[in-house]
Write a protein that holds these residues in place. Structure first.
Motif, PDB file in Angstrom:
ATOM      1  N   VAL A   5      90.096   3.130  75.001  1.00 24.21           N
ATOM      2  CA  VAL A   5      88.789   2.597  75.385  1.00 24.21           C
ATOM      3  C   VAL A   5      87.695   3.646  75.163  1.00 24.21           C
ATOM      4  O   VAL A   5      87.956   4.840  75.012  1.00 24.21           O
ATOM      5  CB  VAL A   5      88.789   2.139  76.858  1.00 24.21           C
ATOM      6  CG1 VAL A   5      89.846   1.063  77.080  1.00 24.21           C
ATOM      7  CG2 VAL A   5      89.027   3.311  77.792  1.00 24.21           C
ATOM      8  N   GLN A   6      86.470   3.152  75.185  1.00 20.30           N
ATOM      9  CA  GLN A   6      85.298   3.983  74.947  1.00 20.30           C
ATOM     10  C   GLN A   6      84.143   3.443  75.763  1.00 20.30           C
ATOM     11  O   GLN A   6      83.817   2.264  75.696  1.00 20.30           O
ATOM     12  CB  GLN A   6      84.954   3.969  73.455  1.00 20.30           C
ATOM     13  CG  GLN A   6      83.723   4.748  73.066  1.00 20.30           C
ATOM     14  CD  GLN A   6      83.407   4.637  71.588  1.00 20.30           C
ATOM     15  OE1 GLN A   6      83.885   3.724  70.915  1.00 20.30           O
ATOM     16  NE2 GLN A   6      82.607   5.553  71.063  1.00 20.30           N
ATOM     17  N   ASP A   7      83.494   4.319  76.524  1.00 16.97           N
ATOM     18  CA  ASP A   7      82.372   3.904  77.364  1.00 16.97           C
ATOM     19  C   ASP A   7      81.019   4.160  76.706  1.00 16.97           C
ATOM     20  O   ASP A   7      80.066   3.417  76.919  1.00 16.97           O
ATOM     21  CB  ASP A   7      82.424   4.639  78.718  1.00 16.97           C
ATOM     22  CG  ASP A   7      83.702   4.337  79.485  1.00 16.97           C
ATOM     23  OD1 ASP A   7      84.042   3.143  79.639  1.00 16.97           O
ATOM     24  OD2 ASP A   7      84.373   5.291  79.909  1.00 16.97           O
ATOM     25  N   GLU A   8      80.946   5.212  75.912  1.00 23.31           N
ATOM     26  CA  GLU A   8      79.706   5.582  75.244  1.00 23.31           C
ATOM     27  C   GLU A   8      79.992   5.864  73.777  1.00 23.31           C
ATOM     28  O   GLU A   8      81.103   6.241  73.399  1.00 23.31           O
ATOM     29  CB  GLU A   8      79.097   6.841  75.886  1.00 23.31           C
ATOM     30  CG  GLU A   8      78.825   6.725  77.375  1.00 23.31           C
ATOM     31  CD  GLU A   8      77.681   5.785  77.704  1.00 23.31           C
ATOM     32  OE1 GLU A   8      76.862   5.524  76.795  1.00 23.31           O
ATOM     33  OE2 GLU A   8      77.600   5.327  78.855  1.00 23.31           O
ATOM     34  N   TYR A   9      78.980   5.684  72.925  1.00 27.07           N
ATOM     35  CA  TYR A   9      79.139   6.025  71.519  1.00 27.07           C
ATOM     36  C   TYR A   9      79.399   7.530  71.376  1.00 27.07           C
ATOM     37  O   TYR A   9      78.893   8.342  72.151  1.00 27.07           O
ATOM     38  CB  TYR A   9      77.891   5.655  70.726  1.00 27.07           C
ATOM     39  CG  TYR A   9      77.718   4.170  70.501  1.00 27.07           C
ATOM     40  CD1 TYR A   9      78.683   3.438  69.812  1.00 27.07           C
ATOM     41  CD2 TYR A   9      76.587   3.496  70.957  1.00 27.07           C
ATOM     42  CE1 TYR A   9      78.528   2.083  69.585  1.00 27.07           C
ATOM     43  CE2 TYR A   9      76.420   2.130  70.732  1.00 27.07           C
ATOM     44  CZ  TYR A   9      77.398   1.437  70.056  1.00 27.07           C
ATOM     45  OH  TYR A   9      77.247   0.083  69.834  1.00 27.07           O
ATOM     46  N   ARG A  63      75.415   1.218  74.112  1.00 25.07           N
ATOM     47  CA  ARG A  63      76.828   1.567  74.285  1.00 25.07           C
ATOM     48  C   ARG A  63      77.671   0.480  73.652  1.00 25.07           C
ATOM     49  O   ARG A  63      77.175  -0.631  73.408  1.00 25.07           O
ATOM     50  CB  ARG A  63      77.175   1.739  75.765  1.00 25.07           C
ATOM     51  CG  ARG A  63      76.871   0.540  76.630  1.00 25.07           C
ATOM     52  CD  ARG A  63      77.155   0.840  78.092  1.00 25.07           C
ATOM     53  NE  ARG A  63      76.426   2.009  78.548  1.00 25.07           N
ATOM     54  CZ  ARG A  63      75.175   1.965  79.015  1.00 25.07           C
ATOM     55  NH1 ARG A  63      74.522   0.798  79.069  1.00 25.07           N
ATOM     56  NH2 ARG A  63      74.565   3.059  79.409  1.00 25.07           N
ATOM     57  N   PRO A  64      78.922   0.758  73.341  1.00 27.55           N
ATOM     58  CA  PRO A  64      79.747  -0.243  72.658  1.00 27.55           C
ATOM     59  C   PRO A  64      79.899  -1.528  73.464  1.00 27.55           C
ATOM     60  O   PRO A  64      80.214  -1.495  74.652  1.00 27.55           O
ATOM     61  CB  PRO A  64      81.097   0.465  72.499  1.00 27.55           C
ATOM     62  CG  PRO A  64      80.800   1.921  72.609  1.00 27.55           C
ATOM     63  CD  PRO A  64      79.648   2.034  73.553  1.00 27.55           C
ATOM     64  N   LYS A  65      79.669  -2.650  72.790  1.00 26.37           N
ATOM     65  CA  LYS A  65      79.834  -3.941  73.451  1.00 26.37           C
ATOM     66  C   LYS A  65      81.313  -4.219  73.724  1.00 26.37           C
ATOM     67  O   LYS A  65      81.663  -4.791  74.759  1.00 26.37           O
ATOM     68  CB  LYS A  65      79.236  -5.043  72.565  1.00 26.37           C
ATOM     69  CG  LYS A  65      79.206  -6.413  73.213  1.00 26.37           C
ATOM     70  CD  LYS A  65      78.486  -7.404  72.301  1.00 26.37           C
ATOM     71  CE  LYS A  65      78.439  -8.792  72.916  1.00 26.37           C
ATOM     72  NZ  LYS A  65      77.729  -9.751  72.018  1.00 26.37           N
ATOM     73  N   THR A  66      82.179  -3.835  72.793  1.00 23.48           N
ATOM     74  CA  THR A  66      83.626  -3.963  72.972  1.00 23.48           C
ATOM     75  C   THR A  66      84.182  -2.581  73.261  1.00 23.48           C
ATOM     76  O   THR A  66      84.132  -1.689  72.412  1.00 23.48           O
ATOM     77  CB  THR A  66      84.288  -4.546  71.710  1.00 23.48           C
ATOM     78  OG1 THR A  66      83.707  -5.819  71.424  1.00 23.48           O
ATOM     79  CG2 THR A  66      85.785  -4.711  71.916  1.00 23.48           C
ATOM     80  N   LYS A  67      84.736  -2.396  74.455  1.00 23.10           N
ATOM     81  CA  LYS A  67      85.189  -1.072  74.873  1.00 23.10           C
ATOM     82  C   LYS A  67      86.477  -0.647  74.172  1.00 23.10           C
ATOM     83  O   LYS A  67      86.700   0.530  73.933  1.00 23.10           O
ATOM     84  CB  LYS A  67      85.396  -1.044  76.385  1.00 23.10           C
ATOM     85  CG  LYS A  67      84.108  -1.192  77.190  1.00 23.10           C
ATOM     86  CD  LYS A  67      84.371  -1.102  78.679  1.00 23.10           C
ATOM     87  CE  LYS A  67      84.880   0.270  79.066  1.00 23.10           C
ATOM     88  NZ  LYS A  67      84.962   0.463  80.536  1.00 23.10           N
ATOM     89  N   LYS A  69      88.959  -0.184  71.097  1.00 20.67           N
ATOM     90  CA  LYS A  69      88.789  -0.011  69.658  1.00 20.67           C
ATOM     91  C   LYS A  69      89.877  -0.765  68.879  1.00 20.67           C
ATOM     92  O   LYS A  69      90.890  -1.172  69.404  1.00 20.67           O
ATOM     93  CB  LYS A  69      88.867   1.473  69.292  1.00 20.67           C
ATOM     94  CG  LYS A  69      87.812   2.354  69.970  1.00 20.67           C
ATOM     95  CD  LYS A  69      86.404   1.988  69.568  1.00 20.67           C
ATOM     96  CE  LYS A  69      85.685   1.114  70.580  1.00 20.67           C
ATOM     97  NZ  LYS A  69      84.320   0.765  70.220  1.00 20.67           N
ATOM     98  N   GLY A 102      89.644  -5.061  69.404  1.00 23.84           N
ATOM     99  CA  GLY A 102      90.373  -4.416  70.478  1.00 23.84           C
ATOM    100  C   GLY A 102      91.859  -4.296  70.266  1.00 23.84           C
ATOM    101  O   GLY A 102      92.641  -4.416  71.208  1.00 23.84           O
TER     102      GLY A 102
END
Length: 327
Positions: A5-9, A63-67, A69, A102
């Motif tokens: 997952v990713q919360d911020e670019y 920030r990413p709309k889809t957390k 990847k 995802g």
């Protein structure tokens, strides 16, 4: 379930392995137990948020709309949502592959019109290498390039994720194929069916000595004018991509400029905007089943090491595809 997952670019350091809730398939969707996921350029761009054009196109401004990847998947149907407007036609236990958002996770939901039965002859890792890269190659060669038997075709980046498939597809269509690659990848490109291979570190292919009916540019940064010099008088240039670190448009500036110039020159200059559909996947399966298309998987990483897989794709220019093995 476990997921990347990713919360911020940001760079790969912005990714983390986390336990999150397993998604529930909605109308027209299926839940897939992920067995493998492909790494492609889109993963990098959606992770970094560059070019900024991607953010404006709906992937998240700040920030990413889809957390989670990952956009290519191969796995097994675990659950089925209501048919809705997109009847699924799948059953629990079916082996499938295709497009989603995802896939670097143990489970992912995918639209039924964006997946297809997995080719029986392929492993899950091989199947996960197909959707985006092979689908892009098929559209570049068959549709935008309109390659025909007897034509001469040049594939730039012939050992890359898209280029390796483009060589095989052009050869299947009856073209004489020349692949452009680096020294260490020459034998691979030959094994894919290329009639001629140019080592770009030692030889120029834009000198005009050899002219080509179609050029498929999957990895270059050469100017459109330079590439036109390698085309026959009415040849076609298809620009698939160009990884340029320009913050707003990225590598889109060159292909967009070429497309705008095309009506005013003798050459067909085309910018590829690749689509994603179950129908395209079925076309790929047909080629695989016929023995004319094979994925080249350069390396496989476990789910927890997906950030390293992305870094390897970005920094090391691997031959063929990098995949993430989930189960």
């Amino acid at each position: 379930m476990r997921a990347i997952v990713q919360d911020e670019y940001g760079d790969v350091d912005a990714l983390r392995l986390a336990d999150i809730e397993t998604p529930t398939p909605g109308a027209g969707e299926v839940l897939i137990r992920v067995r493998a996921a492909g790494v492609d350029a889109g993963v990098w761009h959606l992770m970094t948020g560059r070019p900024y054009l991607a953010r404006v196109m709906g992937f998240g401004l700040r920030r990413p709309k889809t957390k989670v990847k990952g956009r290519e998947v191969a796995g097994v149907v675990e659950a089925i949502g209501e048919p809705g407007k997109r009847p699924h036609g799948f059953a629990i236990g079916d082996e499938v592959y295709g497009y989603c958002e995802g896939s670097f996770a143990e489970f992912v939901c995918a639209r039924a019109d964006r997946i297809a039965p997995k080719p029986a002859s392929l492993s899950f890792e091989q199947a996960a290498a197909l959707p985006i890269s092979a689908g892009t190659a098929l559209q570049a060669v068959r549709d935008s390039g309109a390659v025909k038997a007897g034509q001469s075709v040049l594939v730039i980046g012939a050992a890359g994720g898209v280029g390796a498939f483009a060589v095989q597809i052009a050869k299947e269509l009856g073209a004489t194929v020349t692949g452009v690659t680096s020294t260490g990848k020459i034998e691979l490109v030959r094994s894919l069916g290329a009639d001629h291979v140019i080592d770009y570190t030692r030889e120029s292919f834009t000198s005009g000595i050899r002219l080509f009916d179609v050029i498929i540019d999957t990895a270059g940064h050469r100017s459109v004018a330079e590439l036109r010099g390698a085309l026959t008088p009415h040849g076609t240039l298809v620009i698939v991509g160009s990884e340029v670190d320009a913050p707003v448009f990225g590598g889109m500036g060159r292909p967009m400029g070429a497309a705008l110039k095309s009506p005013f020159v003798g050459h067909n200059l085309r910018m590829l905007v690749a689509g994603e559909s179950a129908g395209l996947l079925l076309d790929l399966t047909e080629l695989v089943d016929a023995g004319t298309l094979r994925p080249v998987v350069e390396s496989s990483y476990p789910l927890a090491e997906a950030p390293a897989a992305i870094r390897h794709w970005r920094d090391d220019h691997p031959a063929g595809k990098v995949v993430v093995a989930v189960a």
